[in-house]
Design a protein around this motif. Structure first.
Motif, PDB file in Angstrom:
ATOM      1  N   THR A 113       0.849  -1.273  -0.088  1.00 25.48           N
ATOM      2  CA  THR A 113      -0.083  -0.023   0.136  1.00 25.48           C
ATOM      3  C   THR A 113       1.073   1.276   0.076  1.00 25.48           C
ATOM      4  O   THR A 113       1.931   1.257   0.631  1.00 25.48           O
ATOM      5  N   ARG A 114       0.385   2.291  -0.667  1.00 21.48           N
ATOM      6  CA  ARG A 114       1.087   3.530  -0.757  1.00 21.48           C
ATOM      7  C   ARG A 114       0.351   4.520   0.320  1.00 21.48           C
ATOM      8  O   ARG A 114       0.942   5.602   0.453  1.00 21.48           O
ATOM      9  N   LYS A 115      -0.879   4.099   0.775  1.00 19.82           N
ATOM     10  CA  LYS A 115      -1.518   5.017   1.669  1.00 19.82           C
ATOM     11  C   LYS A 115      -0.849   4.998   3.106  1.00 19.82           C
ATOM     12  O   LYS A 115      -0.538   4.129   3.526  1.00 19.82           O
ATOM     13  N   PRO A 116      -1.129   6.098   3.731  1.00 14.37           N
ATOM     14  CA  PRO A 116      -0.677   6.208   5.178  1.00 14.37           C
ATOM     15  C   PRO A 116      -1.257   5.072   5.993  1.00 14.37           C
ATOM     16  O   PRO A 116      -2.525   4.852   5.742  1.00 14.37           O
ATOM     17  N   LEU A 117      -0.739   4.430   7.074  1.00 15.63           N
ATOM     18  CA  LEU A 117      -1.260   3.622   7.993  1.00 15.63           C
ATOM     19  C   LEU A 117      -2.614   4.131   8.427  1.00 15.63           C
ATOM     20  O   LEU A 117      -3.488   3.519   8.892  1.00 15.63           O
ATOM     21  N   LYS A 118      -2.364   5.612   8.846  1.00 14.84           N
ATOM     22  CA  LYS A 118      -3.541   6.319   9.528  1.00 14.84           C
ATOM     23  C   LYS A 118      -4.754   6.340   8.777  1.00 14.84           C
ATOM     24  O   LYS A 118      -5.826   5.863   9.516  1.00 14.84           O
ATOM     25  N   MET A 119      -4.636   5.954   7.478  1.00 17.19           N
ATOM     26  CA  MET A 119      -5.986   5.926   6.750  1.00 17.19           C
ATOM     27  C   MET A 119      -6.406   4.542   6.566  1.00 17.19           C
ATOM     28  O   MET A 119      -7.765   4.462   6.848  1.00 17.19           O
ATOM     29  N   TRP A 120      -5.670   3.739   6.757  1.00 19.60           N
ATOM     30  CA  TRP A 120      -6.118   2.027   6.974  1.00 19.60           C
ATOM     31  C   TRP A 120      -6.662   2.017   8.447  1.00 19.60           C
ATOM     32  O   TRP A 120      -7.751   1.294   8.416  1.00 19.60           O
ATOM     33  N   PHE A 121      -5.957   2.674   9.631  1.00 18.55           N
ATOM     34  CA  PHE A 121      -6.513   2.818  11.007  1.00 18.55           C
ATOM     35  C   PHE A 121      -7.871   3.180  10.846  1.00 18.55           C
ATOM     36  O   PHE A 121      -8.862   2.560  11.458  1.00 18.55           O
ATOM     37  N   ARG A 122      -7.983   4.309  10.122  1.00 19.06           N
ATOM     38  CA  ARG A 122      -9.147   5.119  10.091  1.00 19.06           C
ATOM     39  C   ARG A 122     -10.281   3.863   9.465  1.00 19.06           C
ATOM     40  O   ARG A 122     -11.448   3.953  10.043  1.00 19.06           O
ATOM     41  N   ALA A 123     -10.087   3.091   8.484  1.00 15.77           N
ATOM     42  CA  ALA A 123     -10.843   2.489   8.155  1.00 15.77           C
ATOM     43  C   ALA A 123     -11.164   1.435   8.815  1.00 15.77           C
ATOM     44  O   ALA A 123     -12.668   0.968   9.017  1.00 15.77           O
ATOM     45  N   VAL A 124     -10.142   0.695   9.350  1.00 15.30           N
ATOM     46  CA  VAL A 124     -10.575  -0.202  10.592  1.00 15.30           C
ATOM     47  C   VAL A 124     -11.312   0.153  11.613  1.00 15.30           C
ATOM     48  O   VAL A 124     -12.518  -0.603  12.005  1.00 15.30           O
ATOM     49  N   PHE A 125     -11.198   1.374  11.974  1.00 10.41           N
ATOM     50  CA  PHE A 125     -12.183   2.126  13.134  1.00 10.41           C
ATOM     51  C   PHE A 125     -13.570   2.010  12.521  1.00 10.41           C
ATOM     52  O   PHE A 125     -14.647   1.979  13.098  1.00 10.41           O
ATOM     53  N   GLU A 126     -13.585   2.620  11.364  1.00  8.04           N
ATOM     54  CA  GLU A 126     -14.970   2.804  10.772  1.00  8.04           C
ATOM     55  C   GLU A 126     -15.856   1.730  10.787  1.00  8.04           C
ATOM     56  O   GLU A 126     -16.976   1.484  10.805  1.00  8.04           O
ATOM     57  N   ILE A 127     -15.034   0.501  10.265  1.00 10.66           N
ATOM     58  CA  ILE A 127     -15.711  -0.724  10.089  1.00 10.66           C
ATOM     59  C   ILE A 127     -16.137  -1.364  11.415  1.00 10.66           C
ATOM     60  O   ILE A 127     -17.038  -1.872  11.822  1.00 10.66           O
ATOM     61  N   SER A 128     -15.114  -1.236  12.312  1.00  9.97           N
ATOM     62  CA  SER A 128     -15.459  -1.984  13.637  1.00  9.97           C
ATOM     63  C   SER A 128     -16.344  -0.984  14.441  1.00  9.97           C
ATOM     64  O   SER A 128     -17.048  -1.744  15.608  1.00  9.97           O
ATOM     65  N   SER A 129     -16.712   0.263  14.311  1.00 10.28           N
ATOM     66  CA  SER A 129     -17.428   0.871  15.275  1.00 10.28           C
ATOM     67  C   SER A 129     -19.011   0.857  14.986  1.00 10.28           C
ATOM     68  O   SER A 129     -19.616   1.488  15.540  1.00 10.28           O
ATOM     69  N   ARG A 130     -19.054   0.246  13.776  1.00  4.45           N
ATOM     70  CA  ARG A 130     -20.618   0.656  13.209  1.00  4.45           C
ATOM     71  C   ARG A 130     -21.090  -1.038  13.422  1.00  4.45           C
ATOM     72  O   ARG A 130     -20.672  -1.797  12.668  1.00  4.45           O
ATOM     73  N   ARG A 131     -22.170  -0.857  14.225  1.00  5.29           N
ATOM     74  CA  ARG A 131     -22.932  -2.091  14.410  1.00  5.29           C
ATOM     75  C   ARG A 131     -23.136  -2.840  13.131  1.00  5.29           C
ATOM     76  O   ARG A 131     -23.242  -4.207  12.949  1.00  5.29           O
ATOM     77  N   ASN A 132     -23.844  -2.181  12.269  1.00 14.42           N
ATOM     78  CA  ASN A 132     -24.417  -2.699  10.981  1.00 14.42           C
ATOM     79  C   ASN A 132     -23.208  -2.603   9.551  1.00 14.42           C
ATOM     80  O   ASN A 132     -23.790  -2.626   8.730  1.00 14.42           O
ATOM     81  N   GLY A 133     -22.029  -2.574  10.340  1.00 13.00           N
ATOM     82  CA  GLY A 133     -21.128  -2.451   9.028  1.00 13.00           C
ATOM     83  C   GLY A 133     -21.171  -1.287   8.221  1.00 13.00           C
ATOM     84  O   GLY A 133     -21.885  -0.049   8.593  1.00 13.00           O
ATOM     85  N   ILE A 134     -20.355  -1.082   7.267  1.00 13.70           N
ATOM     86  CA  ILE A 134     -20.159   0.008   6.345  1.00 13.70           C
ATOM     87  C   ILE A 134     -19.922  -0.262   4.929  1.00 13.70           C
ATOM     88  O   ILE A 134     -19.537  -1.378   4.708  1.00 13.70           O
ATOM     89  N   SER A 135     -20.633   0.615   4.249  1.00 13.55           N
ATOM     90  CA  SER A 135     -20.607   0.278   2.671  1.00 13.55           C
ATOM     91  C   SER A 135     -19.273   0.779   2.067  1.00 13.55           C
ATOM     92  O   SER A 135     -18.671   1.798   2.657  1.00 13.55           O
ATOM     93  N   ALA A 136     -19.068   0.186   0.865  1.00 15.08           N
ATOM     94  CA  ALA A 136     -17.848   0.589   0.174  1.00 15.08           C
ATOM     95  C   ALA A 136     -17.949   2.290  -0.173  1.00 15.08           C
ATOM     96  O   ALA A 136     -17.234   2.937  -0.060  1.00 15.08           O
ATOM     97  N   LYS A 137     -19.332   2.465  -0.527  1.00 15.00           N
ATOM     98  CA  LYS A 137     -19.419   3.887  -0.817  1.00 15.00           C
ATOM     99  C   LYS A 137     -19.254   4.818   0.438  1.00 15.00           C
ATOM    100  O   LYS A 137     -18.627   5.941   0.236  1.00 15.00           O
ATOM    101  N   GLU A 138     -19.866   4.461   1.603  1.00 14.31           N
ATOM    102  CA  GLU A 138     -19.655   5.346   2.655  1.00 14.31           C
ATOM    103  C   GLU A 138     -17.973   5.297   3.192  1.00 14.31           C
ATOM    104  O   GLU A 138     -17.606   6.570   3.481  1.00 14.31           O
ATOM    105  N   LEU A 139     -17.257   4.350   2.795  1.00 15.68           N
ATOM    106  CA  LEU A 139     -15.739   4.242   3.296  1.00 15.68           C
ATOM    107  C   LEU A 139     -15.152   5.246   2.314  1.00 15.68           C
ATOM    108  O   LEU A 139     -14.283   5.990   2.579  1.00 15.68           O
ATOM    109  N   GLN A 140     -15.700   5.292   1.041  1.00 11.55           N
ATOM    110  CA  GLN A 140     -14.946   5.946  -0.045  1.00 11.55           C
ATOM    111  C   GLN A 140     -15.147   7.435   0.272  1.00 11.55           C
ATOM    112  O   GLN A 140     -14.158   8.132   0.116  1.00 11.55           O
ATOM    113  N   ARG A 141     -16.234   7.718   0.780  1.00 14.92           N
ATOM    114  CA  ARG A 141     -16.557   9.248   1.123  1.00 14.92           C
ATOM    115  C   ARG A 141     -15.772   9.563   2.260  1.00 14.92           C
ATOM    116  O   ARG A 141     -15.076  10.728   2.282  1.00 14.92           O
ATOM    117  N   ILE A 142     -15.667   8.734   3.208  1.00 15.16           N
ATOM    118  CA  ILE A 142     -15.078   9.105   4.564  1.00 15.16           C
ATOM    119  C   ILE A 142     -13.436   9.518   4.366  1.00 15.16           C
ATOM    120  O   ILE A 142     -13.102  10.174   5.045  1.00 15.16           O
TER     121      ILE A 142
END
Ligand code: ZN
Length: 207
Positions: A82-111
């Motif tokens: 990956t060329r993206k910062p770890l912080k971005m990946w960690f943010r993705a992990v956070f978004e996925i894990s903190s939502r009970r109903n999960g997250i869509s690819a579209k939401e993740l793309q926007r965030i």
């Protein structure tokens, strides 16, 4: 990537947005966390296993003093290349894990401001498969497994109870209390390296 690795990555991962901002304010914070989770604070050369290494390329790699090999922080993991910062990946992990109903690819793309839907979709799949553990962390350290009967005159039901020293409790209705059932319950609720005691009349071994 061993299970232990994923466990360590997950164990102290921020649970709230405030914690996330505090712990992962900079890319260096994320690299430090990653190194702690992956190498218990002591990164070793991927080629010769020497711990005599220093960071290079903005800390994304480290170079071995003994053989000069350069190891990427993410080599051998789903984030390899990956060329993206770890912080971005960690943010993705956070978004996925903190939502009970999960997250869509579209939401993740926007965030995250990712360039394409396809990229966001690929990120989700990598992270779901490899990094994100179930929301419930298994009980750890010292756990006591007991049986209890709950119910009333109409009928009592057997319940298996696992209690962690620090107070977390898991219960599960069980058809019976044979070794196999207890074992299945323990495997679902208790970390493999926890020390487990039972009320004594039935042996239980975590291994
Ligand atoms: Zn080396």
């Amino acid at each position: 990537m061993s299970d232990g690795y994923a466990d360590d990555l997950w164990r102290d991962f921020p649970k709230t947005a405030i914690e996330f901002e505090k712990h992962f304010a900079t890319e260096e914070d994320c690299q430090r966390y990653w190194i702690k989770a992956r190498w218990a604070d002591t990164p070793v050369c991927a080629r010769c296993k020497s711990a005599h290494v220093w960071p290079v390329r903005e800390g994304r790699w480290f170079e071995c003093a003994d053989c000069r090999h350069q190891t990427s922080l993410t080599s051998g993991t789903p984030l390899e290349k990956t060329r993206k910062p770890l912080k971005m990946w960690f943010r993705a992990v956070f978004e996925i894990s903190s939502r009970r109903n999960g997250i869509s690819a579209k939401e993740l793309q926007r965030i995250l401001g990712l360039g394409s839907y396809e990229t966001a979709w690929a990120w989700l799949h990598k992270l779901r498969a490899a990094l994100v553990r179930p929301h419930r962390e298994p009980l750890a350290k010292h756990v006591e497994v007991d049986e209890a009967f709950v119910g009333d005159k109409q009928g009592k039901q057997l319940v298996l109870v696992a209690t962690e020293t620090d107070g977390r409790v898991r219960m599960s209705h069980a058809e019976n209390n044979d070794a196999e059932t207890v074992k299945r319950f323990a495997a679902a609720e208790i970390a493999p390296d926890a020390s487990v005691t039972t009320d004594g009349h039935r042996g239980y071994s975590a291994k």
